[in-house]
Design a protein around this motif. Sequence first.
Motif, short mmCIF file in Angstrom:
data_model
loop_
_atom_site.label_atom_id
_atom_site.label_comp_id
_atom_site.label_asym_id
_atom_site.label_seq_id
_atom_site.Cartn_x
_atom_site.Cartn_y
_atom_site.Cartn_z
N UNK A 265 68.88 17.95 30.06
CA UNK A 265 67.48 18.30 30.31
C UNK A 265 67.28 18.69 31.76
N UNK A 266 66.46 19.73 31.97
CA UNK A 266 66.18 20.23 33.31
C UNK A 266 64.68 20.15 33.58
N UNK A 267 64.35 19.77 34.79
CA UNK A 267 62.95 19.67 35.18
C UNK A 267 62.45 21.08 35.51
N UNK A 268 61.79 21.71 34.53
CA UNK A 268 61.37 23.10 34.68
C UNK A 268 60.30 23.29 35.74
N UNK A 269 59.67 22.21 36.19
CA UNK A 269 58.65 22.32 37.24
C UNK A 269 59.25 22.15 38.64
N UNK A 270 60.52 21.82 38.71
CA UNK A 270 61.20 21.68 39.99
C UNK A 270 61.29 23.04 40.68
N UNK A 271 61.18 23.06 42.01
CA UNK A 271 61.16 24.32 42.76
C UNK A 271 62.40 25.16 42.47
N UNK A 391 63.16 13.73 38.54
CA UNK A 391 64.56 14.05 38.29
C UNK A 391 64.75 15.55 38.39
N UNK A 392 66.01 15.96 38.53
CA UNK A 392 66.38 17.37 38.39
C UNK A 392 67.05 17.59 37.04
N UNK A 393 68.10 16.79 36.80
CA UNK A 393 68.85 16.89 35.56
C UNK A 393 69.01 15.50 34.94
N UNK A 394 69.09 15.45 33.63
CA UNK A 394 69.40 14.21 32.93
C UNK A 394 70.04 14.56 31.61
N UNK A 395 70.68 13.61 30.98
CA UNK A 395 71.28 13.82 29.66
C UNK A 395 70.67 12.82 28.70
N UNK A 396 70.16 13.33 27.57
CA UNK A 396 69.56 12.44 26.59
C UNK A 396 69.65 13.09 25.22
N UNK A 397 69.72 12.27 24.20
CA UNK A 397 69.74 12.76 22.83
C UNK A 397 68.36 12.52 22.21
N UNK A 398 67.72 13.60 21.77
CA UNK A 398 66.40 13.51 21.15
C UNK A 398 66.57 13.26 19.66
#
Length: 491
Positions: A265-271, A391-398
């Motif tokens: 997952x990526x934080x799409x609001x991050x600069x 966060x910038x990046x994370x790994x998670x299973x939805x």
Amino acid sequence: MFARLTTTAAVLALSAGAAFAQQTDITIGMQLEPPNLDPTGGAAAAIDEVVYANVFEGLTRYNADGSISPALAETWDVSEDGLTYTFHLRDGVTFHDGTTMDAEDVKFSLDRARAEDSTNAQKALFAGIDTVEVVDPLTVEVTLSAPNSAFPTNMAWGDAVIVAPETAADAATNPVGTGPFMFDEWVKGDRVELVAYSDYWGEAPALDSATFKFISDPTAAFAAMMAGDIDAFPVYPAPETLAQFEADPRFEVIVGSTEGETILAMNNADEVLSDVRVREAIAHAIDRQEIIDGAMFGYGTPIGTHFAPHYPFYVDLTDQSDHDPEEARALLDEAGHGDGLTLSLKLPPPTYARRGGEIIAAQLREVGIDTEIENLEWAQWLEQVFRGKDFDLTIVSHTEPMDINIYARPDYYFQYDNPEFQALMDEIALATDEEERAALFEQAQRMIADDYVNGFLFQLARTGVANANIEGLWENAPTQANDLTGVRWTQ
């Protein structure tokens, strides 16, 4: 002499009877301990894995094959315009404190879930409800603001279980539901214990008690299974040892599918990550098969969008974000990061995240992206990443079923805001024709793949281990649950 023989024979008979008595207790292993036990007020899958269908029930429910069936609602009617659902409740249902479950409890539960101050993690499930009216004690009328063919499915989620106003506030630590098992004890850091509810409205379970034992370390999980301290580990955290269980007749290895789209997952609001070129570069830096082989020992199906491959509407888009380090470097250079960049990578406890994170960090490093890895406990991850969006990046299973609609929620943790996608989800909610729904779902899958919203990794396999004498455990996981209602020992 005769008396002595008779007594001895009686003892032997009793011993033989005890030896062949049907076992009625079970110990289930889980890697993650739930942060609380209220599925209507927490996002962690571990909550439902303990209480779904066991302690709490909804109007409808998921079955092992993914189908939806009646639960607390025996039947329901839908108005011609598709706006009004009339639920006819089962008679004689009681909560575990002995009080009657009726239409007032249903109205309370749905109104509570959709309230402005609701803490329900899936509040969007209830957003389309306009009114909830009690017709009589066993009849509830739910009117929607727009037709939604998925509404009965929405009511099967763990977030939609029925609670009573008298006990809802304490559900996090003392859950009171209507299911076949009632809460007995929670020893924090160790286990949750359930016991059968004698006044359950439905078929009584074969088990008298169940213990959910929390073992976070894969090595300890293996040792506990081998020692017989755990009877079943439905989501086993050490796939590298499955071959040993397969070779041992005492055990059965159960491999199925889950609803778990595992993503970077990526934080799409991050600069930096708001630039689609950077997100695409990250996607091309990833080698999915290397992650599946290295972190999951080959268990997992590559995905190129947020949709489970076992659904008929699935579109295979993995080629669009194939492993191409050269393309990744070119995109980073185009985006002004030719000299490299550094991003945070915050990892929750599951094996796929911790092991996968190390592999992904190495893959990103090859294209000029350094990562600062931070291992978080589950409660920390929920607070910092899921709620705090720090966060910038994370790994998670939805693991929620058919959850591509989370991309229509701009305030969701990865903060993807695309009005076109949001309108598309509204269209899907109104569509009843299967061909039309298939076309719309294909469009939705392509849209988030084109926007490289997240790094789509693999569909999580459900790899479990159980005592060979246990039957009734779910093979697949159409929702996040360890449903014990049909589980029994065969000898």
